[in-house]
Write an enzyme that holds these catalytic residues in place. Structure first.
Site, PDB file in Angstrom:
ATOM      1  N   PRO A  92       0.868  -1.186  -0.042  1.00  0.00           N
ATOM      2  CA  PRO A  92      -0.039   0.069  -0.002  1.00  0.00           C
ATOM      3  C   PRO A  92       0.855   1.350  -0.065  1.00  0.00           C
ATOM      4  O   PRO A  92       0.447   2.260  -0.380  1.00  0.00           O
ATOM      5  CB  PRO A  92      -0.850  -0.251   1.338  1.00  0.00           C
ATOM      6  CG  PRO A  92      -0.281  -1.117   2.084  1.00  0.00           C
ATOM      7  CD  PRO A  92       0.736  -2.272   1.247  1.00  0.00           C
ATOM      8  N   GLU A 119       3.063  -6.980   8.438  1.00  0.00           N
ATOM      9  CA  GLU A 119       3.284  -5.545   8.219  1.00  0.00           C
ATOM     10  C   GLU A 119       4.147  -5.456   6.916  1.00  0.00           C
ATOM     11  O   GLU A 119       4.794  -4.191   6.569  1.00  0.00           O
ATOM     12  CB  GLU A 119       4.042  -5.180   9.348  1.00  0.00           C
ATOM     13  CG  GLU A 119       3.022  -4.966  10.485  1.00  0.00           C
ATOM     14  CD  GLU A 119       1.556  -4.018  10.321  1.00  0.00           C
ATOM     15  OE1 GLU A 119       1.823  -3.030   9.848  1.00  0.00           O
ATOM     16  OE2 GLU A 119       0.695  -4.702  10.429  1.00  0.00           O
ATOM     17  N   ARG A 161      -3.474  -8.886 -20.747  1.00  0.00           N
ATOM     18  CA  ARG A 161      -4.270  -8.495 -21.813  1.00  0.00           C
ATOM     19  C   ARG A 161      -3.532  -7.511 -22.827  1.00  0.00           C
ATOM     20  O   ARG A 161      -4.312  -7.417 -23.705  1.00  0.00           O
ATOM     21  CB  ARG A 161      -5.730  -7.959 -21.294  1.00  0.00           C
ATOM     22  CG  ARG A 161      -5.620  -6.539 -20.658  1.00  0.00           C
ATOM     23  CD  ARG A 161      -6.753  -6.158 -19.662  1.00  0.00           C
ATOM     24  NE  ARG A 161      -7.681  -5.650 -21.030  1.00  0.00           N
ATOM     25  CZ  ARG A 161      -7.600  -4.324 -21.501  1.00  0.00           C
ATOM     26  NH1 ARG A 161      -6.696  -3.459 -21.234  1.00  0.00           N
ATOM     27  NH2 ARG A 161      -8.544  -3.982 -22.440  1.00  0.00           N
ATOM     28  N   ASP A 176      -8.774   2.037 -24.771  1.00  0.00           N
ATOM     29  CA  ASP A 176      -9.049   1.963 -23.425  1.00  0.00           C
ATOM     30  C   ASP A 176      -8.969   3.283 -22.509  1.00  0.00           C
ATOM     31  O   ASP A 176      -8.371   4.262 -22.963  1.00  0.00           O
ATOM     32  CB  ASP A 176      -7.800   1.208 -22.746  1.00  0.00           C
ATOM     33  CG  ASP A 176      -7.708  -0.321 -22.999  1.00  0.00           C
ATOM     34  OD1 ASP A 176      -8.981  -1.062 -23.531  1.00  0.00           O
ATOM     35  OD2 ASP A 176      -6.619  -0.973 -22.795  1.00  0.00           O
TER      36      ASP A 176
END
Ligand code: 6GU
Length: 277
Positions: A92, A119, A161, A176
């Site tokens: 994150p 963590e 993809r 896209d």
């Protein structure tokens, strides 16, 4: 392309057997190897974590299992003739994963993922491998997951993809929503298919008109509408040169006007009653 994933939850990567990624594997376009980190633990409890130096909550993933696992995967990959991989560390606290990064990664022959639980991984592991290969610490959004495995699935699907021959039609990524170099990065508007009438709901007449110019204009207007509602930051980021006269008319209807310097668009009104638009 070769992909290696080292994880304490190999089962979490089962979706890589399904759908687009699964088919690319079956066709031999993608070679995926999932490794159980605990194979590189040597104690009775297969310990992969320990308490953090400096104190604090949670546990930190230990250096030695990761170091041994990565050395082993690397040795095996080089033996198979690959150039060094890009190491992808889901966290994150990473840089945002974007379509631009997906395109960049899709051009590399080998990706090695290190999803962590707890963590995170002892910093020295990333620092060590960063001396030998490019490292991308990536986050998939502003929320916290219990581990990086879901992020591996996200990155893998976004990259796979884009590989030549994986999607039916190479044209399909040019449009896209977040394709790099697109004139303006707008969200795509609504789509419809048969039947023409469903539960009393019709399809916009223009889509049945066969008039390609009008259809393209309608789609562009809907994209501007949707982007205004859900991602006004994308409009603000656009170079106004990306907008034609009809775009500017639509933007004005949607409450946008060019900044005095003409460099960006800004909204001249906003709802202040808290109601979501
Ligand atoms: Cl890559 N990992 C975790 N644990 N949480 C996240 C994330 C990654 N991206 C957003 N949240």
């Amino acid at each position: 392309m070769r992909l290696d994933v080292v994880t304490i939850f190999p089962e979490y990567l089962e979706p890589l057997n399904v759908s687009l990624v699964g088919k690319a594997r079956a066709r031999g376009q993608l070679h995926v190897h999932v490794h159980d980190l605990r194979a590189w633990t040597y104690d009775r409890h297969n310990t992969v974590d320990d308490t953090p130096y400096g104190g604090g909550p949670g546990m930190v993933m230990k250096t030695e299992p990761w170091g041994d696992a990565l050395d082993s995967v690397l040795a095996d990959g080089y033996e198979a003739g690959s150039r060094e991989p890009a190491l992808i560390v889901p966290t994150p606290s990473g840089r945002p994963f974007t379509q631009e990064l997906a395109v960049h990664l899709s051009e590399r022959p080998w990706l090695l993922f290190t999803p962590a639980r707890y963590e995170g991984i002892d910093r020295r592991v990333v620092d060590e491998y960063a001396t030998r290969m490019p490292v991308y610490e990536v986050s998939i959004g502003d929320y916290v997951l219990a581990g990086g495995e879901a992020a591996v699935l996200v990155v893998t699907e976004a990259v796979a993809r884009l590989l030549p021959g994986v999607l039916g039609n190479a044209e399909s990524h040019r449009d896209d929503s977040f394709a790099p170099g697109a004139m303006a990065n707008l969200l795509e508007g609504p789509v419809h298919t048969k039947p023409p009438l469903w539960r009393g709901r019709g399809v916009p007449d223009v889509l049945l008109s066969g008039h390609h110019g009008k259809i393209a204009r309608w789609r562009r207007d809907e994209a501007l509408r949707r982007t205004t509602a859900h991602r006004p930051d994308l409009i603000e980021r656009c170079d106004p040169k990306a907008f034609d006269k009809k775009d500017r008319e639509m933007l004005s209807i949607l409450g946008w006007e060019p900044d005095p310097d003409g460099e960006r668009y800004g909204r001249f009104w906003r709802r202040t009653d808290g109601v979501e638009e």
